[in-house]
Design a protein around this motif. Structure first.
Motif, PDB file in Angstrom:
ATOM      1  N   LEU A   4       0.868  -1.185   0.000  1.00  0.00           N
ATOM      2  CA  LEU A   4       0.000   0.000   0.000  1.00  0.00           C
ATOM      3  C   LEU A   4       0.902   1.232   0.000  1.00  0.00           C
ATOM      4  CD1 LEU A   4      -2.604  -1.135   2.706  1.00  0.00           C
ATOM      5  CD2 LEU A   4      -2.654  -1.558   0.252  1.00  0.00           C
TER       6      LEU A   4
ATOM      7  N   LEU B 286       3.308  -1.098   5.730  1.00  0.00           N
ATOM      8  CA  LEU B 286       2.204  -1.088   4.767  1.00  0.00           C
ATOM      9  C   LEU B 286       2.693  -1.183   3.323  1.00  0.00           C
ATOM     10  CD1 LEU B 286      -0.228   1.570   6.336  1.00  0.00           C
ATOM     11  CD2 LEU B 286      -0.533  -0.906   6.265  1.00  0.00           C
TER      12      LEU B 286
ATOM     13  N   THR C 196      -4.303   3.306   3.868  1.00  0.00           N
ATOM     14  CA  THR C 196      -5.007   2.105   3.407  1.00  0.00           C
ATOM     15  C   THR C 196      -6.167   2.469   2.481  1.00  0.00           C
ATOM     16  OG1 THR C 196      -4.413   0.969   5.456  1.00  0.00           O
ATOM     17  CG2 THR C 196      -6.196   0.017   4.177  1.00  0.00           C
TER      18      THR C 196
ATOM     19  N   LYS D 237      -8.274   0.286  -0.265  1.00  0.00           N
ATOM     20  CA  LYS D 237      -8.690  -0.807   0.621  1.00  0.00           C
ATOM     21  C   LYS D 237      -9.586  -0.284   1.744  1.00  0.00           C
ATOM     22  CE  LYS D 237      -5.835  -3.895  -1.250  1.00  0.00           C
ATOM     23  NZ  LYS D 237      -6.268  -5.157  -1.837  1.00  0.00           N
TER      24      LYS D 237
ATOM     25  N   GLY E 286      -8.213  -4.195   3.942  1.00  0.00           N
ATOM     26  CA  GLY E 286      -6.762  -4.045   3.860  1.00  0.00           C
ATOM     27  C   GLY E 286      -6.071  -3.879   5.206  1.00  0.00           C
ATOM     28  N   LEU E 287      -6.814  -3.363   6.211  1.00  0.00           N
ATOM     29  CA  LEU E 287      -6.201  -3.092   7.518  1.00  0.00           C
ATOM     30  C   LEU E 287      -7.201  -3.332   8.642  1.00  0.00           C
ATOM     31  CD1 LEU E 287      -3.932  -1.770   9.358  1.00  0.00           C
ATOM     32  CD2 LEU E 287      -5.061   0.426   8.911  1.00  0.00           C
TER      33      LEU E 287
END
Length: 484
Positions: free
Chosen positions: A133, A166, A195, A200, A274-275
């Protein structure tokens, strides 16, 4: 039937090695549920002095099903744990059946399976390639500039480490450890921003509804001006609102969702997660924290805690999880003045009035719900000029939220509450904390409570009060450690 059962002398010499008791029997209240290693769940009935062939000795008296009782010598208290699960619908074990033995055997198998599962999961994550990312440097600069405070060096370092994670091809698994109010949330906000800008979604999981609401307001205030869509999933959502939100999550129409354990529900799905941010990670169980990793091996995980549990700390120190420490307080911030002493009405009145007279608010913690109304009356008599209300987890949820909101908005001078305040009520104007019966709490809890005040530039005061008749040596050591 009342059975006197003396635990036999062990054959092996190593059984005599000194042990660390799992429970301090002097802190148990009569009626508390306990778990005995051999007999299972029972009820603690107090300490009895018994004369027998071994002489006069003190024993813990435990009650089991059908009124059967056992006596455990106080020097063998290592066999007894305080019961820490939900007591709703709890049943005492029978001394005559084999249910407890079967239950222990079942749990042993489940624990072994869980260890194997976790081992495979961490092994898979080590060899799995994540999706880097990279974000957008121009937008990130604008977001960084919108931070209304001056970053500390530790904060900057933690942000840099998170950003490097990331943009790496290895899925992030980082713990941010730092005192309450030292700026861990800002690190999470920077990670969430990158993110989302990278296309994401973000899930923020917190242990209490109160904390979820505060995080939601904080994340929305910071992220909304940049077009990022933030939602909250908590128990106050109606079924219609909940279903609508779940659909938007699955379609990718929500960028950041903040919630409690409800985020772990099977019906919660994401378009492209994504997170995952886990705040106050020490309050979640192993399975809960690993849920999202199982859901998607590539997901990045950022945990935050002022008091990480030994398992998490061990994983960080052994290299399974990366660790960032924020040890520098924000500019102008000072640690709370800590006072440890005996319960004293005059002291309470002086402390509260000093805070009220400078325009501040006080948090008073008492953890026995059944005594709160009586204590509320006593405090109102002691402090007639102070606006006081009460909040605890067994209240009607609307009344609870209203009381917390009133305190947050400054309409109350003092909040009397249980340790529900431990995680999440961030009221910068509340700078005096009084903890009643502080000898009953563990060190991590005391530390978390201490962090409820001192979140602004104003000098904060924390009073940890105890009943000298109930102060045991371990309790004294805990309070001493907190003061130091």
């Amino acid at each position: 039937t009342e059975e006197l059962q003396i635990i036999k002398r062990p054959r092996r010499e190593e059984e005599y090695l000194p042990r660390i008791p799992v429970v301090d029997w002097t802190e148990l209240e009569e009626g508390d549920y306990v778990v005995h290693k051999e007999y299972g769940i029972g009820r603690y009935l107090g300490v009895r002095t018994v004369e027998n062939i071994l002489g006069t000795r003190e024993y813990l008296l435990l009650e089991y099903r059908d009124g059967n009782k056992i006596y455990v010598p106080v020097d063998r208290v290592d066999r007894v744990h305080k019961y820490i699960g939900s007591t709703e619908g709890i049943q005492l074990n029978s001394l005559r059946g084999t249910a407890w033995t079967r239950q222990k055997s079942k749990v042993n198998k489940e624990v072994k399976a869980l260890i194997s599962d976790l081992s495979n999961l961490y092994g898979s994550r080590e060899v799995t390639s994540g999706i880097p990312l990279t974000g957008d440097s121009e937008m990130e600069k604008g977001f960084r500039d919108s931070f209304p405070y001056v970053e500390t060096e530790d904060q900057q370092k933690a942000v840099q480490e998170v950003m490097e994670d990331l943009q790496s091809t290895k899925p992030m698994d980082r713990l941010i450890s730092g005192d309450a109010g030292y700026g861990k949330t800002e690190v999470a906000l920077r990670a969430a921003f990158r993110t989302v800008v990278s296309g994401k979604q973000v899930a923020v999981m917190v242990p209490t509804t109160v904390l979820a609401r505060q995080h939601y307001e904080n994340f929305e205030r910071r992220l909304n001006p940049f077009g990022i869509r933030v939602e909250i999933l908590d128990r106050y959502r109606t079924d219609v609102q909940r279903n609508k939100l779940l659909k938007k999550l699955k379609k990718g129409e929500v960028d950041v969702v903040v919630g409690t354990h409800s985020l772990l529900s099977k019906e919660v799905g994401f378009a492209d997660l994504g997170l995952v941010v886990v705040d106050e990670e020490q309050l979640f169980g192993v399975l809960q924290k690993e849920h999202f990793k199982k859901l998607r091996l590539q997901v990045n995980v950022l945990s935050m805690s002022a008091t990480p549990i030994p398992r998490t700390l061990y994983m960080s120190l052994s290299g399974l999880r990366d660790l960032s420490i924020i040890s520098t307080p924000p500019a102008g911030r000072t640690s709370p003045e800590i006072y440890v002493g005996q319960i004293n009405d005059r002291l309470i009145r002086t402390a509260v009035l000093r805070e009220t007279n400078r325009g501040g608010q006080t948090i008073f913690v008492h953890n026995r719900v059944t005594e709160l109304q009586e204590l509320l009356s006593r405090l109102r008599d002691l402090l007639p000029e102070v606006k006081i209300d009460v909040a605890h987890g067994q209240m009607n949820k609307t009344a609870f939220e209203r009381t917390i909101r009133d305190f947050y908005l400054g309409e109350l001078d003092m909040l009397l509450c249980t340790t529900i305040i431990e995680s999440g009520v961030d009221v910068p104007n509340a700078n005096t904390l009084i903890v009643d019966d502080s000898h009953r709490y563990g060190l991590a809890q005391l530390y978390q409570l201490r962090g409820r005040v001192g979140r602004s530039n104003r000098r904060a005061f924390s009073y940890f009060l105890y009943d000298p008749k109930r102060l045991s040596d371990p309790s004294r050591e805990r309070l001493k450690a907190l003061k130091e």
